[in-house]
Design a protein around this motif. Structure first.
Motif, PDB file in Angstrom:
ATOM      1  N   LEU A  97       0.854  -1.181   0.000  1.00  0.00           N
ATOM      2  CA  LEU A  97       0.000   0.000   0.000  1.00  0.00           C
ATOM      3  C   LEU A  97       0.888   1.227   0.000  1.00  0.00           C
ATOM      4  CD1 LEU A  97      -2.509  -0.966   2.840  1.00  0.00           C
ATOM      5  CD2 LEU A  97      -2.936  -1.066   0.387  1.00  0.00           C
ATOM      6  N   ARG A  98       0.408   2.298  -0.620  1.00  0.00           N
ATOM      7  CA  ARG A  98       1.140   3.553  -0.508  1.00  0.00           C
ATOM      8  C   ARG A  98       0.988   4.055   0.916  1.00  0.00           C
ATOM      9  NH1 ARG A  98      -1.203   7.402  -3.296  1.00  0.00           N
ATOM     10  NH2 ARG A  98      -3.040   6.211  -3.828  1.00  0.00           N
ATOM     11  N   SER A  99       2.021   4.616   1.461  1.00  0.00           N
ATOM     12  CA  SER A  99       2.019   5.048   2.858  1.00  0.00           C
ATOM     13  C   SER A  99       1.038   6.189   3.079  1.00  0.00           C
ATOM     14  CB  SER A  99       3.423   5.486   3.270  1.00  0.00           C
ATOM     15  OG  SER A  99       3.411   5.941   4.601  1.00  0.00           O
ATOM     16  N   GLY A 100       0.349   6.126   4.206  1.00  0.00           N
ATOM     17  CA  GLY A 100      -0.538   7.215   4.578  1.00  0.00           C
ATOM     18  C   GLY A 100       0.166   8.274   5.401  1.00  0.00           C
ATOM     19  N   THR A 101       1.347   7.948   5.918  1.00  0.00           N
ATOM     20  CA  THR A 101       2.059   8.881   6.792  1.00  0.00           C
ATOM     21  C   THR A 101       3.416   9.305   6.243  1.00  0.00           C
ATOM     22  OG1 THR A 101       2.955   7.004   8.027  1.00  0.00           O
ATOM     23  CG2 THR A 101       0.949   8.017   8.879  1.00  0.00           C
ATOM     24  N   ASP A 102       4.152   8.421   5.584  1.00  0.00           N
ATOM     25  CA  ASP A 102       5.490   8.719   5.078  1.00  0.00           C
ATOM     26  C   ASP A 102       5.372   9.118   3.614  1.00  0.00           C
ATOM     27  OD1 ASP A 102       8.181   8.984   4.703  1.00  0.00           O
ATOM     28  OD2 ASP A 102       8.668   6.863   4.939  1.00  0.00           O
ATOM     29  N   ARG A 103       4.929  10.347   3.388  1.00  0.00           N
ATOM     30  CA  ARG A 103       4.682  10.825   2.027  1.00  0.00           C
ATOM     31  C   ARG A 103       5.524  12.051   1.726  1.00  0.00           C
ATOM     32  NH1 ARG A 103      -1.033  10.182  -0.289  1.00  0.00           N
ATOM     33  NH2 ARG A 103      -1.614   8.159   0.543  1.00  0.00           N
ATOM     34  N   MET A 104       6.096  12.066   0.530  1.00  0.00           N
ATOM     35  CA  MET A 104       6.701  13.286   0.017  1.00  0.00           C
ATOM     36  C   MET A 104       5.903  13.734  -1.203  1.00  0.00           C
ATOM     37  SD  MET A 104      10.759  12.985   0.471  1.00  0.00           S
ATOM     38  CE  MET A 104      11.132  14.584   1.154  1.00  0.00           C
ATOM     39  N   ALA A 105       5.441  12.788  -1.973  1.00  0.00           N
ATOM     40  CA  ALA A 105       4.571  13.099  -3.116  1.00  0.00           C
ATOM     41  C   ALA A 105       3.325  12.230  -3.018  1.00  0.00           C
ATOM     42  CB  ALA A 105       5.308  12.869  -4.427  1.00  0.00           C
ATOM     43  N   GLY A 106       3.434  10.968  -3.419  1.00  0.00           N
ATOM     44  CA  GLY A 106       2.274  10.098  -3.414  1.00  0.00           C
ATOM     45  C   GLY A 106       2.324   8.981  -2.400  1.00  0.00           C
ATOM     46  N   GLY A 107       3.409   8.855  -1.659  1.00  0.00           N
ATOM     47  CA  GLY A 107       3.523   7.802  -0.664  1.00  0.00           C
ATOM     48  C   GLY A 107       4.035   6.485  -1.209  1.00  0.00           C
ATOM     49  N   VAL A 108       4.491   6.478  -2.463  1.00  0.00           N
ATOM     50  CA  VAL A 108       4.959   5.243  -3.090  1.00  0.00           C
ATOM     51  C   VAL A 108       6.214   4.722  -2.393  1.00  0.00           C
ATOM     52  CG1 VAL A 108       5.853   4.219  -5.214  1.00  0.00           C
ATOM     53  CG2 VAL A 108       3.908   5.779  -5.315  1.00  0.00           C
ATOM     54  N   CYS A 109       7.214   5.556  -2.223  1.00  0.00           N
ATOM     55  CA  CYS A 109       8.466   5.108  -1.602  1.00  0.00           C
ATOM     56  C   CYS A 109       8.253   4.749  -0.138  1.00  0.00           C
ATOM     57  CB  CYS A 109       9.544   6.180  -1.740  1.00  0.00           C
ATOM     58  SG  CYS A 109      10.060   6.430  -3.453  1.00  0.00           S
ATOM     59  N   GLY A 110       7.409   5.490   0.566  1.00  0.00           N
ATOM     60  CA  GLY A 110       7.086   5.155   1.949  1.00  0.00           C
ATOM     61  C   GLY A 110       6.373   3.818   2.044  1.00  0.00           C
ATOM     62  N   GLY A 111       5.482   3.550   1.100  1.00  0.00           N
ATOM     63  CA  GLY A 111       4.785   2.267   1.071  1.00  0.00           C
ATOM     64  C   GLY A 111       5.718   1.116   0.746  1.00  0.00           C
ATOM     65  N   LEU A 112       6.639   1.338  -0.188  1.00  0.00           N
ATOM     66  CA  LEU A 112       7.624   0.301  -0.501  1.00  0.00           C
ATOM     67  C   LEU A 112       8.513   0.030   0.703  1.00  0.00           C
ATOM     68  CD1 LEU A 112       8.627   1.327  -4.134  1.00  0.00           C
ATOM     69  CD2 LEU A 112       7.484  -0.783  -3.445  1.00  0.00           C
ATOM     70  N   ALA A 113       8.842   1.090   1.450  1.00  0.00           N
ATOM     71  CA  ALA A 113       9.665   0.919   2.648  1.00  0.00           C
ATOM     72  C   ALA A 113       8.931   0.102   3.699  1.00  0.00           C
ATOM     73  CB  ALA A 113      10.053   2.285   3.209  1.00  0.00           C
ATOM     74  N   GLU A 114       7.652   0.383   3.913  1.00  0.00           N
ATOM     75  CA  GLU A 114       6.866  -0.374   4.890  1.00  0.00           C
ATOM     76  C   GLU A 114       6.701  -1.828   4.461  1.00  0.00           C
ATOM     77  OE1 GLU A 114       3.235   1.834   5.267  1.00  0.00           O
ATOM     78  OE2 GLU A 114       4.247   3.558   6.164  1.00  0.00           O
ATOM     79  N   HIS A 115       6.589  -2.056   3.162  1.00  0.00           N
ATOM     80  CA  HIS A 115       6.379  -3.407   2.642  1.00  0.00           C
ATOM     81  C   HIS A 115       7.650  -4.252   2.701  1.00  0.00           C
ATOM     82  CE1 HIS A 115       4.477  -6.544   0.253  1.00  0.00           C
ATOM     83  NE2 HIS A 115       5.514  -6.528  -0.553  1.00  0.00           N
TER      84      HIS A 115
END
Length: 105
Positions: A23-41
């Motif tokens: 999932l794209r991150s709901g909290t770790d966002r700079m633009a769309g939360g893609v990198c934050g979601g990849l980090a959580e995953h």
């Protein structure tokens, strides 16, 4: 004659760690939360994902294309209480519902 060392058997009743959905991150966002979601995953720091995206963007533009594609295709995690989706986020949700067939967007 060679003898192989016995390998320890894995217990059958040992639980596997839960698989986190992408999932794209709901909290770790700079633009769309893609990198934050990849980090959580994956458990890899979001900064490394961001650096990789920038490097791929600078070496031919593939990073930007992949980022935009993931922004549209990967669903977003719930936003923190009180936060509303941005206009771009609403657009991405509508586009995802058209492309993927998600009726929640």
């Amino acid at each position: 004659m060679t003898s192989a060392a016995p390998t320890p058997a894995q217990p059958a009743d040992q639980p596997r760690p839960p698989v986190r959905p992408l999932l794209r991150s709901g909290t770790d966002r700079m633009a769309g939360g893609v990198c934050g979601g990849l980090a959580e995953h994956t458990g890899i720091d979001a900064t490394l994902w961001r650096v990789a995206a920038v490097l791929f963007t600078l070496t031919g533009g593939a990073g930007l294309l992949v980022y935009l594609l993931l922004w549209v295709v990967v669903p977003s995690a719930p936003l923190p209480d009180g936060d509303r989706p941005s206009i771009l986020e609403q657009w991405a949700q509508r586009l995802r519902s058209v492309l993927v067939g998600d009726r929640n967007g």
